[in-house]
Design a protein around this motif. Structure first.
Motif, PDB file in Angstrom:
ATOM      1  N   LEU A  99       0.974  -1.362  -0.285  1.00 27.45           N
ATOM      2  CA  LEU A  99      -0.208  -0.376   0.151  1.00 27.45           C
ATOM      3  C   LEU A  99       0.984   1.112  -0.158  1.00 27.45           C
ATOM      4  O   LEU A  99       1.575   1.405   1.113  1.00 27.45           O
ATOM      5  CB  LEU A  99      -0.448  -0.109   1.406  1.00 27.45           C
ATOM      6  CG  LEU A  99      -1.360  -0.835   1.236  1.00 27.45           C
ATOM      7  CD1 LEU A  99      -1.900  -2.412   0.904  1.00 27.45           C
ATOM      8  CD2 LEU A  99      -2.999  -0.435   2.620  1.00 27.45           C
ATOM      9  N   CYS A 100       0.913   1.804  -1.342  1.00 32.93           N
ATOM     10  CA  CYS A 100       1.592   2.360  -1.130  1.00 32.93           C
ATOM     11  C   CYS A 100       0.879   4.576  -1.035  1.00 32.93           C
ATOM     12  O   CYS A 100       0.278   4.565  -2.222  1.00 32.93           O
ATOM     13  CB  CYS A 100       2.733   3.191  -1.951  1.00 32.93           C
ATOM     14  SG  CYS A 100       3.690   4.354  -3.123  1.00 32.93           S
ATOM     15  N   PHE A 101       1.305   5.040  -0.359  1.00 29.00           N
ATOM     16  CA  PHE A 101       0.194   6.252  -0.188  1.00 29.00           C
ATOM     17  C   PHE A 101       0.745   7.214  -0.845  1.00 29.00           C
ATOM     18  O   PHE A 101       1.727   7.858  -1.891  1.00 29.00           O
ATOM     19  CB  PHE A 101       0.309   7.395   1.289  1.00 29.00           C
ATOM     20  CG  PHE A 101      -0.260   6.477   2.269  1.00 29.00           C
ATOM     21  CD1 PHE A 101      -1.293   6.904   2.898  1.00 29.00           C
ATOM     22  CD2 PHE A 101       0.686   5.405   3.262  1.00 29.00           C
ATOM     23  CE1 PHE A 101      -1.675   6.399   3.990  1.00 29.00           C
ATOM     24  CE2 PHE A 101      -0.200   4.607   3.725  1.00 29.00           C
ATOM     25  CZ  PHE A 101      -1.175   4.902   4.869  1.00 29.00           C
ATOM     26  N   VAL A 102      -0.211   8.037  -2.094  1.00 26.55           N
ATOM     27  CA  VAL A 102       0.058   9.079  -3.122  1.00 26.55           C
ATOM     28  C   VAL A 102      -0.094  10.461  -2.412  1.00 26.55           C
ATOM     29  O   VAL A 102      -1.206  10.611  -1.487  1.00 26.55           O
ATOM     30  CB  VAL A 102      -1.089   8.938  -3.908  1.00 26.55           C
ATOM     31  CG1 VAL A 102      -0.566   9.825  -5.296  1.00 26.55           C
ATOM     32  CG2 VAL A 102      -0.873   7.753  -4.805  1.00 26.55           C
ATOM     33  N   GLU A 103       1.078  11.522  -2.612  1.00 23.53           N
ATOM     34  CA  GLU A 103       0.790  12.927  -2.210  1.00 23.53           C
ATOM     35  C   GLU A 103       0.468  13.265  -3.641  1.00 23.53           C
ATOM     36  O   GLU A 103       0.924  13.669  -4.356  1.00 23.53           O
ATOM     37  CB  GLU A 103       2.245  12.704  -0.924  1.00 23.53           C
ATOM     38  CG  GLU A 103       2.943  12.446  -0.286  1.00 23.53           C
ATOM     39  CD  GLU A 103       4.433  12.579   0.210  1.00 23.53           C
ATOM     40  OE1 GLU A 103       4.863  13.483  -0.195  1.00 23.53           O
ATOM     41  OE2 GLU A 103       4.973  11.523   0.511  1.00 23.53           O
ATOM     42  N   THR A 104      -0.457  14.436  -3.315  1.00 19.66           N
ATOM     43  CA  THR A 104      -1.028  15.735  -4.000  1.00 19.66           C
ATOM     44  C   THR A 104      -0.979  16.399  -3.607  1.00 19.66           C
ATOM     45  O   THR A 104      -0.361  17.230  -2.268  1.00 19.66           O
ATOM     46  CB  THR A 104      -2.451  15.129  -4.193  1.00 19.66           C
ATOM     47  OG1 THR A 104      -3.612  15.959  -3.204  1.00 19.66           O
ATOM     48  CG2 THR A 104      -2.257  14.304  -5.226  1.00 19.66           C
ATOM     49  N   ALA A 105      -1.072  17.659  -3.858  1.00 20.96           N
ATOM     50  CA  ALA A 105      -0.872  19.468  -3.892  1.00 20.96           C
ATOM     51  C   ALA A 105      -2.512  19.309  -3.020  1.00 20.96           C
ATOM     52  O   ALA A 105      -1.809  20.390  -2.092  1.00 20.96           O
ATOM     53  CB  ALA A 105      -0.834  20.388  -5.227  1.00 20.96           C
ATOM     54  N   PHE A 106      -3.118  18.749  -2.888  1.00 23.27           N
ATOM     55  CA  PHE A 106      -4.856  18.709  -2.158  1.00 23.27           C
ATOM     56  C   PHE A 106      -4.047  17.711  -1.123  1.00 23.27           C
ATOM     57  O   PHE A 106      -3.351  17.530  -1.127  1.00 23.27           O
ATOM     58  CB  PHE A 106      -5.995  19.295  -2.591  1.00 23.27           C
ATOM     59  CG  PHE A 106      -5.949  17.553  -3.863  1.00 23.27           C
ATOM     60  CD1 PHE A 106      -6.845  16.380  -2.870  1.00 23.27           C
ATOM     61  CD2 PHE A 106      -5.355  17.232  -4.945  1.00 23.27           C
ATOM     62  CE1 PHE A 106      -6.284  15.862  -3.662  1.00 23.27           C
ATOM     63  CE2 PHE A 106      -5.424  16.276  -5.631  1.00 23.27           C
ATOM     64  CZ  PHE A 106      -6.522  14.602  -4.346  1.00 23.27           C
ATOM     65  N   ASP A 107      -5.391  17.699  -0.046  1.00 20.41           N
ATOM     66  CA  ASP A 107      -5.263  17.019   0.633  1.00 20.41           C
ATOM     67  C   ASP A 107      -5.447  15.356   0.697  1.00 20.41           C
ATOM     68  O   ASP A 107      -6.846  14.975   0.236  1.00 20.41           O
ATOM     69  CB  ASP A 107      -6.399  17.903   2.542  1.00 20.41           C
ATOM     70  CG  ASP A 107      -6.382  16.498   3.126  1.00 20.41           C
ATOM     71  OD1 ASP A 107      -5.274  16.110   3.868  1.00 20.41           O
ATOM     72  OD2 ASP A 107      -6.762  16.927   3.880  1.00 20.41           O
ATOM     73  N   SER A 108      -4.642  15.062   0.017  1.00 21.47           N
ATOM     74  CA  SER A 108      -4.884  13.585  -0.484  1.00 21.47           C
ATOM     75  C   SER A 108      -5.031  12.482   0.581  1.00 21.47           C
ATOM     76  O   SER A 108      -4.511  12.389   1.884  1.00 21.47           O
ATOM     77  CB  SER A 108      -3.639  13.078  -1.363  1.00 21.47           C
ATOM     78  OG  SER A 108      -4.103  11.982  -1.501  1.00 21.47           O
ATOM     79  N   SER A 109      -5.953  12.321   0.380  1.00 23.65           N
ATOM     80  CA  SER A 109      -6.297  10.832   1.035  1.00 23.65           C
ATOM     81  C   SER A 109      -6.844   8.700   0.377  1.00 23.65           C
ATOM     82  O   SER A 109      -7.530   8.557   0.142  1.00 23.65           O
ATOM     83  CB  SER A 109      -8.226  10.819   1.797  1.00 23.65           C
ATOM     84  OG  SER A 109      -8.813  10.405   1.233  1.00 23.65           O
TER      85      SER A 109
END
Length: 139
Positions: A99-109
């Motif tokens: 499970l790999c978390f995705v980082e984005t410019a907005f509050d990502s979940s």
């Protein structure tokens, strides 16, 4: 930059890939899925893995400093992100779940979930490639 479908197709090119999904860990909804699912139902798998991801992402101990003392240490490496967890690896007797978390410019979940055959897959390669996909994914 790949969208969800392109990202999932690329994940399935990894040796030993059995199935993959993009999941919102706040709601437990599958935003996309491909291949097989461990329990046979992608929506159920998304909801169950979202619980694990949410627990890890929101648990305060995973954000603790390496010294454990809370001292202010000089910054080393890239700036810290809001999520202290980069990925989770769950090992079963026959498979790996990454499970790999995705980082984005907005509050990502959002996270990528790769189900990988333990005999045919390469966990290190899968983890590196999944991180690359997460960095390029356009939501």
């Amino acid at each position: 930059m790949p969208g969800i479908d392109e990202c999932l197709l690329e994940a399935m090119l990894l040796p030993g890939a059995l199935g993959a999904g993009v999941v919102d860990w706040a709601s437990g909804l599958a935003l996309g899925s491909i291949g097989d699912s461990p329990g046979g139902d992608h929506e159920v798998t998304a909801a169950e893995t979202a619980e694990l991801a949410r627990t890890a992402a929101e648990h305060p101990d995973f954000g603790a400093s390496p010294s454990g003392g809370g001292e202010d240490l000089p910054a080393v490496g890239p700036p810290a992100t809001d999520l202290p967890v980069e990925d989770l690896i769950i090992t079963t007797r026959t498979a790996y779940h990454v499970l790999c978390f995705v980082e984005t410019a907005f509050d990502s979940s959002v996270f990528l979930h790769l189900w990988l055959d333990r005999e045919e897959g390469n966990l290190a390669l899968a983890r590196l490639r999944l991180r690359g996909l997460a960095e390029r994914l356009v939501l």
